[in-house]
Design a protein around this motif. Structure first.
Motif, PDB file in Angstrom:
ATOM      1  N   ASP A 147     -17.067 -16.912 -30.588  1.00 28.89           N
ATOM      2  CA  ASP A 147     -16.517 -15.752 -29.887  1.00 28.89           C
ATOM      3  C   ASP A 147     -14.998 -15.782 -29.799  1.00 28.89           C
ATOM      4  O   ASP A 147     -14.380 -16.853 -29.794  1.00 28.89           O
ATOM      5  CB  ASP A 147     -17.074 -15.689 -28.454  1.00 28.89           C
ATOM      6  N   LYS A 182     -15.710 -13.417 -25.177  1.00 22.51           N
ATOM      7  CA  LYS A 182     -16.077 -14.318 -24.082  1.00 22.51           C
ATOM      8  C   LYS A 182     -14.897 -14.391 -23.116  1.00 22.51           C
ATOM      9  O   LYS A 182     -13.740 -14.518 -23.537  1.00 22.51           O
ATOM     10  CB  LYS A 182     -16.405 -15.713 -24.614  1.00 22.51           C
ATOM     11  N   LYS A 202     -21.556 -15.659 -21.578  1.00 22.45           N
ATOM     12  CA  LYS A 202     -20.367 -15.015 -22.137  1.00 22.45           C
ATOM     13  C   LYS A 202     -19.130 -15.142 -21.245  1.00 22.45           C
ATOM     14  O   LYS A 202     -18.122 -14.486 -21.496  1.00 22.45           O
ATOM     15  CB  LYS A 202     -20.658 -13.537 -22.402  1.00 22.45           C
TER      16      LYS A 202
END
Length: 355
Positions: A147, A182, A202
């Motif tokens: 991410d 994230k 996340k």
């Protein structure tokens, strides 16, 4: 267990004119109906707070009783490359806690109570658009393998901000539903309300840790170290990614033994799932000459730990400030020793970056 709500007893709110035009602004004001409201042109320019040297001796009362509300203007993402891929626009600035080494007072003046920005929706939209435009992360890096990571707490502590508004809940929800993104923030406070925010893996919480004997002096108004350590497993179970942030590392006679004891306490407290996902950041202390002078007015005992010119050297920052850092010739050796100690006690804990 400490009660974070005791940190705040808001009796004065400084607010920009546009604040009451936002639903979030009205929500926050409704939480403090008895607070005196003082209109200001800008959350950055409040003469009785910022640049008021007389407030140094009343540092903690100001943090407890004052709140500033404003509208976030700049929504750009700043490339980072250390703790995050990008520094996101902040939904707050300042803090109710009073860590003696904090850099925010260097920029904001003698008092830096919490400033909340009431246009959190704009911040969330800007981050989501940025991540969607980037698309999938093509190559893993030391920040995250999959991410794009956005630091959303550069200038405050979101664990405490969450006591005042739903901004943090909204940020966590935005990251949960946004592909390739994230959130990340460091904290020195344990707010168990966050356990109900459903982060879905996340959002990364980085609990800042140091030996308790030092924290009792320099980490003013923060959660006790044992409470932070005990919270790691709970936050992992709640769906957060949890890292530790050894910051700042303050050197003094006996630091090696104290950090070994800290590492052993963390190791003993963590479950296997928490250990498997754990990573660390290491940041050696940087102090500031101007902040040193301010601290001497309200908390001189902290300077016994922070101001050690016999092992520090000065360096002028890009903004012209005089900073003190551990001497270059020795800093590398001390950092290597720190990492070796960590690897010895917690071999599973990867160091994401250190400086």
């Amino acid at each position: 267990m400490s009660d974070l709500r005791s940190l705040l007893a808001i009796d004065t709110i400084y607010l920009e004119p546009a604040v009451e035009g936002y639903g979030r602004g009205r929500e926050i004001l409704a939480r403090f109906p008895a607070a005196r409201r003082i209109p200001v042109e800008s959350h950055w320019r409040i003469p009785e707070l910022h640049g008021n040297a007389g407030l140094a001796e009343d540092w903690l009362r100001t943090k407890r009783s004052a709140l500033v509300l404003g509208v976030k203007k700049g929504l750009a993402m700043r490339p980072n490359g250390r703790s995050a891929d990008f520094i996101a626009p902040s939904t707050s600035n300042g803090c109710a806690m009073a860590c003696a080494y904090c850099y925010v007072p260097r920029r904001k003046g003698y008092a830096n109570p919490i400033s909340l920005f009431v246009n959190c929706d704009d911040v969330c939209t800007a981050i989501a658009r940025h991540a969607l435009k980037l698309g999938p992360k093509r190559e893993p890096n030391q920040i995250d393998p999959t991410d794009w990571v956005y630091d959303v707490g550069e200038n405050g502590d979101l664990s405490v901000d969450a006591l005042l508004s739903d901004n943090v809940r909204d940020l966590v929800a935005m990251f949960r539903r946004t592909p390739h993104a994230k959130g990340s923030f460091a904290t020195k406070a344990v707010n168990r309300d966050l356990l109900a925010f459903e982060p879905g893996g996340k959002t990364r919480v980085r609990f800042s840790l140091m030996p308790e004997k030092v924290a009792r002096v320099v980490d003013v108004r923060t959660s006790p170290m044992a409470e932070r350590i005990a919270a790691i497993d709970d936050f992992v179970r709640a769906g957060y990614e949890v890292h530790v942030n050894f910051s700042p590392v303050i050197l003094y006679p006996g630091w090696e033994g104290d950090y070994r004891a800290l590492f052993e306490a963390v190791d003993a407290a963590l479950s296997e799932p928490a250990k498997r996902q754990l990573k660390a950041e290491i940041i050696m202390l940087t102090h500031n000459a101007a902040l040193h002078e301010v601290n001497l007015q309200w908390h001189p005992k902290a300077e016994d730990w922070l101001w050690t010119p016999d092992i520090q050297e000065t360096k002028t920052s890009e903004g012209g400030g005089v900073n003190l850092r551990y001497r270059a010739g020795w800093k590398g050796r001390w950092l290597a020793r720190f990492k070796a100690l960590l690897a010895e006690v917690m071999p599973y804990c990867e160091v994401r970056y250190a400086f």
